[in-house]
Structures are given as structure tokens and as C-alpha cells.
Design an enzyme around this catalytic site. Structure first.
Site, short mmCIF file in Angstrom:
data_model
loop_
_atom_site.label_atom_id
_atom_site.label_comp_id
_atom_site.label_asym_id
_atom_site.label_seq_id
_atom_site.Cartn_x
_atom_site.Cartn_y
_atom_site.Cartn_z
N ASN A 10 5.55 9.47 -17.76
CA ASN A 10 5.31 7.99 -17.78
C ASN A 10 5.12 7.73 -19.36
O ASN A 10 4.32 8.00 -20.41
CB ASN A 10 3.79 8.04 -17.48
CG ASN A 10 3.02 6.68 -17.51
OD1 ASN A 10 3.80 5.70 -18.15
ND2 ASN A 10 1.97 6.49 -17.15
N ARG A 86 7.70 7.32 -13.95
CA ARG A 86 7.08 6.14 -13.64
C ARG A 86 7.58 4.91 -14.26
O ARG A 86 7.85 4.74 -15.36
CB ARG A 86 5.33 6.01 -14.13
CG ARG A 86 4.69 4.95 -13.62
CD ARG A 86 3.77 4.35 -14.88
NE ARG A 86 2.95 3.33 -14.35
CZ ARG A 86 2.20 2.61 -15.31
NH1 ARG A 86 1.93 3.04 -16.54
NH2 ARG A 86 1.60 1.44 -14.80
N HIS A 175 -0.01 -1.33 -10.22
CA HIS A 175 -0.55 -0.03 -9.63
C HIS A 175 -0.53 0.58 -8.49
O HIS A 175 -1.28 1.09 -7.96
CB HIS A 175 -2.22 -0.38 -9.89
CG HIS A 175 -2.59 -0.59 -11.06
ND1 HIS A 175 -3.79 -1.89 -11.56
CD2 HIS A 175 -2.41 -0.31 -12.45
CE1 HIS A 175 -3.98 -1.80 -12.73
NE2 HIS A 175 -3.16 -1.01 -13.32
N ARG A 236 -7.35 -8.00 -21.17
CA ARG A 236 -6.39 -8.94 -20.48
C ARG A 236 -7.52 -10.05 -19.70
O ARG A 236 -8.73 -9.47 -18.96
CB ARG A 236 -5.79 -8.66 -19.38
CG ARG A 236 -4.29 -7.99 -19.76
CD ARG A 236 -3.25 -7.01 -18.89
NE ARG A 236 -3.59 -5.87 -19.23
CZ ARG A 236 -3.10 -4.95 -18.32
NH1 ARG A 236 -2.38 -5.04 -17.29
NH2 ARG A 236 -3.02 -3.63 -18.32
N GLU A 380 -2.14 9.50 -9.86
CA GLU A 380 -0.74 8.97 -9.96
C GLU A 380 0.43 9.88 -10.13
O GLU A 380 1.47 10.02 -9.42
CB GLU A 380 -0.87 7.83 -11.08
CG GLU A 380 -1.65 6.87 -10.55
CD GLU A 380 -1.76 5.71 -11.60
OE1 GLU A 380 -0.96 4.72 -11.66
OE2 GLU A 380 -2.46 5.86 -12.49
#
Length: 395
Positions: A10, A86, A175, A236, A380
Site C-alpha cells: 500500500n 492497493r 474503503h 476532511r 484489508e
């Protein structure tokens, strides 16, 4: 060592997270993080069979960092079956994990403008790994792929059609790897078949999103064209009035870049609290009487509850609500406050069970006789490895 080994990569703008996953082991042979890539302070730390290790990388870029990391992975693995990468944004062209051919890499490049903080560094990691291991299959696992099952009425914006047909402006969701893993694991924990289960999933970390999952497929989610839409997050803003951007420009002279920086890096929990984007810090400050920290928490939980309630419109029934991610798995207060806002659903926590489900421990946290609520730790890296093997096996 029995079982096949998959290296999961990733790659971020200044970091590379990696894990060596064996299909027959629950734990990871190696998992680590390279940080501050491109600076003199670049370093990598990892755990190998439970032992902590550390290596200074000098002023290494992504390719040089991987060149120093991969020999340690190769030594521990013996044999690598493939590498799973990823990838955040695959646009509307990629519907599932796939071999990273030149054509697919071109798709990732073409969608870089939709994920400028994620796709370009992801490509750095992909190109570096391919140059080091050209003989291995390299598989892309896309955050957006899981959400390609959303119906058109969920992913289209109410703007003129040509912006969708000619420029692919639509809701994509993110996600996806986590939402897929957690919804399937949740079904397993509840004793339900994946293909006959309906969940609300809340992935809560520095980035946050919620998804309605029906029979193992995404039906709607909170993130949209970019990862900015939806829930309040660490830095965010999540949803704001679109005219806010026009107002900031007209009133304060903000440029498009100024607005993007404000909403992606200076807002959310950090912006409201003026203190931190870390929920642990805010909870501690709130307990000491910090009103801004307390307000940030309240906004976060209310907006999450409102979004989860809205997502229930995509479900034919509700089998349960699943919390995951760093906040979802550990912040007992956030789980409680969120459910307190969802009284119409008749959720009720088992307070003792809620307090116990932290630091990687999952399980049921709802009281008997009330709708199911569970904590399901995400994984993940495992999901990426599983999807990588499925592509290699031609499934």
C-alpha cells in the site's frame, strides 16, 4: 512453510505499508511501514514473526526503499506467489481485482485527477515493484471496485447527463476492501450466509465512510467522486453546501487549491476542535472540559448516525450494524453516542460488551432483544491477499 505467500503493498506519497500474508496463517509473517520516503530521515520498521526490526533508508525514493525492503521479505517468504497492490481509484472501468497490465496501469493514471493524493504514489509503488519482480503476477485491488454494484440511482449526481457520459463524474465510493471484508466477516460471526445478509458498515479512522451492503454487495456508500464526500473525518469536512466553495472564493478570494486544502487538510475533527484530528486526543480533552473537542465529537457522531439512517433506505432489511477501523474498533464512547442518535432503530448497547471490544477484539456489543450491533476488526491486507490469490487462480 506450507501455503502460498502474497506480498501486499500500500504505497502512499511518502510511505509504503506492506505485509507478507500466508494463506494458511492467521498472523502475518512480516508487516511493516516505511516512512518519510524521499527525505534523509527515511526509515522502515517491521515485525517479522513477532520480532521488531528497523532499517534506515537514507534519502531513498519508492523504488530504492522497496529495493532495500524486499530482500528481507524474500528471505522470510522463501517463495512469493504474487504481489497485491492497493489502488484507491479505478474509476468506472475497473469492477474487480485484476492483473496490472499496461492497460490497467493506464486506467490508474487516467483516474489520478480523481484521487491526486492516492493514485500517483500508488503508481510509484506499482512501477517500483514490477521493476524489481517482473516475473511475478502483480494484482491491483481497487478501493472503488466493491462499490461498482451500486445502482445508477445511487451513484449518479443530479447534474447534466453529459458530465457523467463524457467525463465519468459520478459517485464511486472508497474503503471498498474494508467494507467487503467486514461485511463478510460480520455475516460469518452472526452465522448468516453472505449471500443472504444485510448490513450497515461504519469504517471509522482518519478517513471515514459508511456503506449499505446487501448479500455481499455494496448498494450505497457515503464517499463519492472523491474521498471528501460524506462523513466528518480527521481532517476532511465531509458533506458541505457546494456553494460554500463559491462563497469562499467570492468573499475571501480563495482559489480552487485553497478550498481543496481547507476542506481536505484543515477541516473535520481538526477544524472544529482546533486541537487534533486524533479521536483519542479529543476524547481525553473533552473529559477535561474542552468544549471545542466535545463539539467535534458530537458533530462526528450525529453526522455518522444521520448517514447510517439514510443508508438504511438501500436495505431490504437490517441484520445489523458493524463498526470497524481505528475509531470504530476502539472508541467505545463514539459507538455509544452514535447509537444514542439512532433511537428510532431501537439499538441498545450492552455496556460491558462495548467496553470489552477494543484493541483488536471483536464481537457483539448490542443488548439481548435489540437489533444486532458488532465490532468487526478490519483486515484489508488479508482481503487484498485473498483477492490477489483469486485472480492468480483465475476465479
Amino acid at each position: 512453510m506450507s501455503g502460498r505467500n502474497i506480498l501486499v503493498i500500500n504505497s502512499g506519497s511518502s510511505s509504503i505499508k506492506f505485509a507478507l500474508v500466508n494463506e494458511d496463517r492467521d498472523d502475518f509473517i512480516i508487516e511493516g511501514l516505511a516512512e518519510r520516503i524521499g527525505t534523509p530521515e527515511a526509515e522502515v520498521t517491521w515485525k517479522e514473526n513477532g520480532e521488531k526490526k528497523h532499517l534506515q533508508l537514507g534519502n531513498a525514493d519508492h523504488a530504492e526503499a522497496l529495493a532495500q525492503i524486499l530482500p528481507h521479505v524474500q528471505k522470510a517468504a522463501g517463495t512469493l506467489t504474487g504481489i497485491g497492490h492497493r489502488v484507491v481509484h479505478g474509476g468506472s472501468q475497473v469492477h474487480e481485482a485484476c492483473l496490472l497490465t499496461p492497460e490497467v496501469i493506464g486506467v490508474i493514471e487516467a483516474n489520478a485527477s480523481l484521487a491526486p493524493l492516492h493514485n500517483p504514489p500508488g503508481l510509484m509503488g506499482i512501477n517500483a515493484a514490477i521493476s524489481l519482480y517482473p516475473e511475478l503476477p502483480h494484482i491491483g485491488v481497487f478501493d472503488t471496485a466493491f462499490h461498482q454494484t451500486m445502482p445508477e440511482h445511487a451513484y449518479r449526481y443530479a447534474i447534466p447527463e453529459e458530465f457523467y457520459t463524457q467525463h465519468q463524474i459520478r459517485r464511486y465510493g472508497f474503503h471498498g476492501t474494508s467494507h467487503m471484508y467486514v461485511s463478510r466477516k460480520g455475516a460469518e460471526m452472526a452465522g448468516l450466509p453472505v449471500e443472504d445478509s444485510c448490513w450497515l458498515v461504519a469504517h471509522l479512522g482518519n478517513g471515514c465512510s459508511a456503506t449499505a451492503v446487501v448479500n455481499g454487495e455494496s448498494r450505497d456508500t457515503t464517499m463519492g467522486l472523491t474521498p471528501l464526500e460524506g462523513l466528518v473525518m480527521g481532517t476532511r469536512s465531509g458533506d458541505v453546501d457546494p456553494s460554500l466553495q463559491v462563497h469562499l472564493h467570492r468573499t475571501f478570494g480563495y482559489s480552487a487549491q485553497d478550498v481543496e486544502t481547507l476542506l481536505t487538510k484543515k477541516s473535520g475533527l481538526l477544524g472544529v476542535s482546533g486541537l487534533s484530528n486524533d479521536m483519542r486526543t479529543l476524547i481525553e480533552a473533552s473529559e477535561k472540559g474542552d468544549k471545542k473537542a466535545a463539539l467535534a465529537i458530537e458533530i462526528f457522531c450525529y453526522r455518522l448516525a444521520k448517514s447510517l439512517a439514510a443508508l438504511s433506505c438501500a436495505l431490504p432489511r437490517l441484520d445489523g450494524l458493524l463498526f470497524t477501523g481505528g475509531i470504530g474498533e476502539n472508541a467505545t464512547l463514539i459507538r455509544k453516542k452514535t447509537l444514542d442518535h439512532m433511537r428510532v432503530f431501537n439499538f441498545k448497547l450492552d455496556d460491558a460488551a462495548n467496553q470489552e471490544c477494543v484493541r483488536g477484539k471483536g464481537g457483539k456489543i448490542s443488548a439481548e432483544g435489540h437489533p444486532l450491533v458488532m465490532v468487526v476488526p478490519t483486515n484489508e491486507e488479508r482481503q487484498i491477499a485473498n483477492e490477489t490469490l483469486a485472480v492468480i487462480d483465475g476465479k
